[in-house]
Write an enzyme that holds these catalytic residues in place. Sequence first.
Site, PDB file in Angstrom:
ATOM      1  N   ARG A   1     -21.384  20.069 -49.314  1.00 10.49           N
ATOM      2  CA  ARG A   1     -21.320  21.231 -48.237  1.00 10.49           C
ATOM      3  C   ARG A   1     -19.853  20.863 -47.845  1.00 10.49           C
ATOM      4  NH1 ARG A   1     -20.007  23.908 -43.376  1.00 10.49           N
ATOM      5  NH2 ARG A   1     -20.759  21.238 -42.175  1.00 10.49           N
ATOM      6  N   ASP A   2     -19.496  20.909 -46.253  1.00 14.75           N
ATOM      7  CA  ASP A   2     -17.710  20.938 -45.698  1.00 14.75           C
ATOM      8  C   ASP A   2     -17.189  20.503 -47.119  1.00 14.75           C
ATOM      9  OD1 ASP A   2     -16.059  20.722 -44.120  1.00 14.75           O
ATOM     10  OD2 ASP A   2     -17.685  19.882 -42.661  1.00 14.75           O
TER      11      ASP A   2
ATOM     12  N   HIS B   1     -19.115  14.849 -35.565  1.00 15.36           N
ATOM     13  CA  HIS B   1     -18.537  14.886 -36.978  1.00 15.36           C
ATOM     14  C   HIS B   1     -17.210  15.452 -36.925  1.00 15.36           C
ATOM     15  CE1 HIS B   1     -18.755  18.070 -40.714  1.00 15.36           C
ATOM     16  NE2 HIS B   1     -17.934  18.720 -39.299  1.00 15.36           N
TER      17      HIS B   1
ATOM     18  N   HIS C   1     -13.046  15.556 -37.902  1.00 16.27           N
ATOM     19  CA  HIS C   1     -12.155  15.672 -39.161  1.00 16.27           C
ATOM     20  C   HIS C   1     -11.238  15.204 -38.849  1.00 16.27           C
ATOM     21  CE1 HIS C   1     -13.763  19.490 -41.610  1.00 16.27           C
ATOM     22  NE2 HIS C   1     -14.975  19.203 -40.722  1.00 16.27           N
TER      23      HIS C   1
ATOM     24  N   CYS D   1     -13.021  23.762 -42.288  1.00 15.00           N
ATOM     25  CA  CYS D   1     -13.818  25.288 -42.843  1.00 15.00           C
ATOM     26  C   CYS D   1     -12.167  26.697 -42.887  1.00 15.00           C
ATOM     27  CB  CYS D   1     -14.161  25.539 -41.235  1.00 15.00           C
ATOM     28  SG  CYS D   1     -14.499  27.100 -40.669  1.00 15.00           S
TER      29      CYS D   1
HETATM   30  N1  COA Z   1     -27.271  34.612 -47.284  1.00 15.37           N
HETATM   31  C1  COA Z   1     -26.638  35.126 -48.093  1.00 15.37           C
HETATM   32  N2  COA Z   1     -26.094  36.674 -47.968  1.00 15.37           N
HETATM   33  C2  COA Z   1     -26.116  36.266 -46.615  1.00 15.37           C
HETATM   34  C3  COA Z   1     -26.894  35.816 -45.460  1.00 15.37           C
HETATM   35  C4  COA Z   1     -26.936  34.575 -46.127  1.00 15.37           C
HETATM   36  N3  COA Z   1     -26.940  34.163 -44.696  1.00 15.37           N
HETATM   37  N4  COA Z   1     -26.772  36.374 -44.418  1.00 15.37           N
HETATM   38  C5  COA Z   1     -26.187  37.544 -44.827  1.00 15.37           C
HETATM   39  N5  COA Z   1     -25.638  37.560 -46.049  1.00 15.37           N
HETATM   40  C6  COA Z   1     -25.654  38.751 -47.413  1.00 15.37           C
HETATM   41  C7  COA Z   1     -25.448  40.025 -46.268  1.00 15.37           C
HETATM   42  O1  COA Z   1     -26.556  40.517 -47.411  1.00 15.37           O
HETATM   43  C8  COA Z   1     -24.560  41.179 -46.754  1.00 15.37           C
HETATM   44  O2  COA Z   1     -23.831  41.941 -48.641  1.00 15.37           O
HETATM   45  P1  COA Z   1     -24.378  43.183 -48.845  1.00 15.37           P
HETATM   46  O3  COA Z   1     -22.038  43.165 -48.627  1.00 15.37           O
HETATM   47  O4  COA Z   1     -24.442  42.458 -50.043  1.00 15.37           O
HETATM   48  O5  COA Z   1     -25.067  44.104 -48.363  1.00 15.37           O
HETATM   49  C9  COA Z   1     -23.408  40.624 -46.110  1.00 15.37           C
HETATM   50  O6  COA Z   1     -24.013  38.971 -47.145  1.00 15.37           O
HETATM   51  C10 COA Z   1     -22.879  40.335 -45.231  1.00 15.37           C
HETATM   52  O7  COA Z   1     -23.876  40.733 -43.727  1.00 15.37           O
HETATM   53  P2  COA Z   1     -23.504  40.629 -43.240  1.00 15.37           P
HETATM   54  O8  COA Z   1     -25.599  40.619 -42.125  1.00 15.37           O
HETATM   55  O9  COA Z   1     -22.694  42.098 -42.228  1.00 15.37           O
HETATM   56  O10 COA Z   1     -22.986  39.398 -42.321  1.00 15.37           O
HETATM   57  P3  COA Z   1     -21.113  39.554 -41.593  1.00 15.37           P
HETATM   58  O11 COA Z   1     -20.535  39.929 -42.862  1.00 15.37           O
HETATM   59  O12 COA Z   1     -20.986  39.610 -40.363  1.00 15.37           O
HETATM   60  O13 COA Z   1     -20.939  37.789 -41.567  1.00 15.37           O
HETATM   61  C11 COA Z   1     -22.441  35.680 -41.563  1.00 15.37           C
HETATM   62  C12 COA Z   1     -22.470  36.871 -40.973  1.00 15.37           C
HETATM   63  C13 COA Z   1     -22.806  34.472 -41.042  1.00 15.37           C
HETATM   64  C14 COA Z   1     -23.560  36.295 -42.841  1.00 15.37           C
HETATM   65  C15 COA Z   1     -21.103  35.376 -42.307  1.00 15.37           C
HETATM   66  O14 COA Z   1     -19.780  35.308 -41.672  1.00 15.37           O
HETATM   67  C16 COA Z   1     -20.961  33.838 -43.054  1.00 15.37           C
HETATM   68  O15 COA Z   1     -22.030  33.768 -44.004  1.00 15.37           O
HETATM   69  N6  COA Z   1     -20.584  33.155 -42.413  1.00 15.37           N
HETATM   70  C17 COA Z   1     -20.251  31.666 -43.016  1.00 15.37           C
HETATM   71  C18 COA Z   1     -19.083  30.980 -43.097  1.00 15.37           C
HETATM   72  C19 COA Z   1     -19.005  29.591 -43.421  1.00 15.37           C
HETATM   73  O16 COA Z   1     -20.327  29.029 -43.771  1.00 15.37           O
HETATM   74  N7  COA Z   1     -18.250  28.476 -43.250  1.00 15.37           N
HETATM   75  C20 COA Z   1     -18.115  26.575 -42.781  1.00 15.37           C
HETATM   76  C21 COA Z   1     -19.225  26.580 -42.389  1.00 15.37           C
HETATM   77  S1  COA Z   1     -18.873  26.206 -41.294  1.00 15.37           S
HETATM   78 ZN    ZN Z   2     -16.680  19.781 -40.386  1.00 14.78          ZN
END
Ligand code: COA
Ligand code: ZN
Length: 315
Positions: free
Chosen positions: A13-14, A204, A206, A237
């Site tokens: 994952r990370d 956790h 880094h 990240c």
């Molecule tokens: N799984 C799959 N798809 C997801 C989702 C999830 N948990 N949450 C949102 N989506 C999809 C939506 O369906 C949408 O898809 P589309 O553009 O095809 O319609 C798109 O993502 C945007 O959705 P929205 O609710 O507007 O989210 P956003 O663009 O504001 O993003 C997060 C918010 C939280 C979903 C996004 O920023 C994210 O996944 N961040 C994780 C970052 C990460 O993992 N960082 C490292 C770990 S610390």
């Molecule tokens: Zn981390």
Amino acid sequence: MTQRIQFNEVVTRDGFQIEPQFIATDAKVALVDALSDCGYAKIEVTSFVSPKAIPQTRDAEEVMGRIRRVPGVEYTVLVPNLRGAERALESRADELNLVMSVSETHNLANLRMPRAKSLEALSEVIRAVDGRTPINVSLSTSFGCPMEGEVAPAQVLDWAQRFADLGVRGLTICDTTGMADPAQVARLCEALRQKLDHLQLTLHFHNTRGMGLANVLAAVQAGITRFDGSLGGLGGCPYAPGASGNICSEDALHMLEAMGLETGVDLPRLLQVARALPDIVGHAVPGQVAKAGRSCDLHPVPAAVTELQQQLQRA
Ligand code: COA
Ligand code: ZN
């Protein structure tokens, strides 16, 4: 010190989320399966996030569906919202690791929402899960934010308390970009243990600035027994400027074992898995013990020295 340390592996994952090349699903499944036989307490397999945000974990369902589940190992996944929680439950995750940042700017960068909205979203997840699956909450940037700078310990304690009040099983206190120093770690761990020792508290770190293992030691001395690490020291990240690898699992486990702490991890076996990692990701990795061997793995005595020893005996 005789505590038993519970070590969690986060490489798929990370570790992988910042890798520019997509790592084949087969390779991820094979790696998790190999790690499952090494004695970890928990493996963070993948994340159920937006595939646009983290393309590397777009195969999350397939990976979770194909891994071999070894009894005694918990298979956890990172979840940012209700959609992620639904996917995680569908995939039979043993734990949901919810995530948000203590710093507003990093939360906006990483999750595209203010902290208040994350709290709302995560509270909704906790209510919906309703105790059926254990919940852990990871608090990113708990020791400093690469954009805002200092993060007040009181803020971390506040967010931790909010989630404790919502009934989570554990909290992971994350140093997302390696800004923590050992004195700071000792202070925050003591404060957290005073307030929230009934929760599973995980640290956790880094190793972005080379303080990772010093921080582990400081946390152990403050009574913390749970740690995350990434095989080879991969990780970071993509939404935290300057982020780099997690503490290297095998290096941290080697240190803990050398200190006489029990980890339950089969280090020689893990080192074999670690030595295959550069081929999986296509580049060298930062970990050191996989290259040097354990400090107890001795080298043969050079012939010249044996000869000298024999001469000295005869004299
Ligand atoms: N799984 C799959 N798809 C997801 C989702 C999830 N948990 N949450 C949102 N989506 C999809 C939506 O369906 C949408 O898809 P589309 O553009 O095809 O319609 C798109 O993502 C945007 O959705 P929205 O609710 O507007 O989210 P956003 O663009 O504001 O993003 C997060 C918010 C939280 C979903 C996004 O920023 C994210 O996944 N961040 C994780 C970052 C990460 O993992 N960082 C490292 C770990 S610390
Ligand atoms: Zn981390």
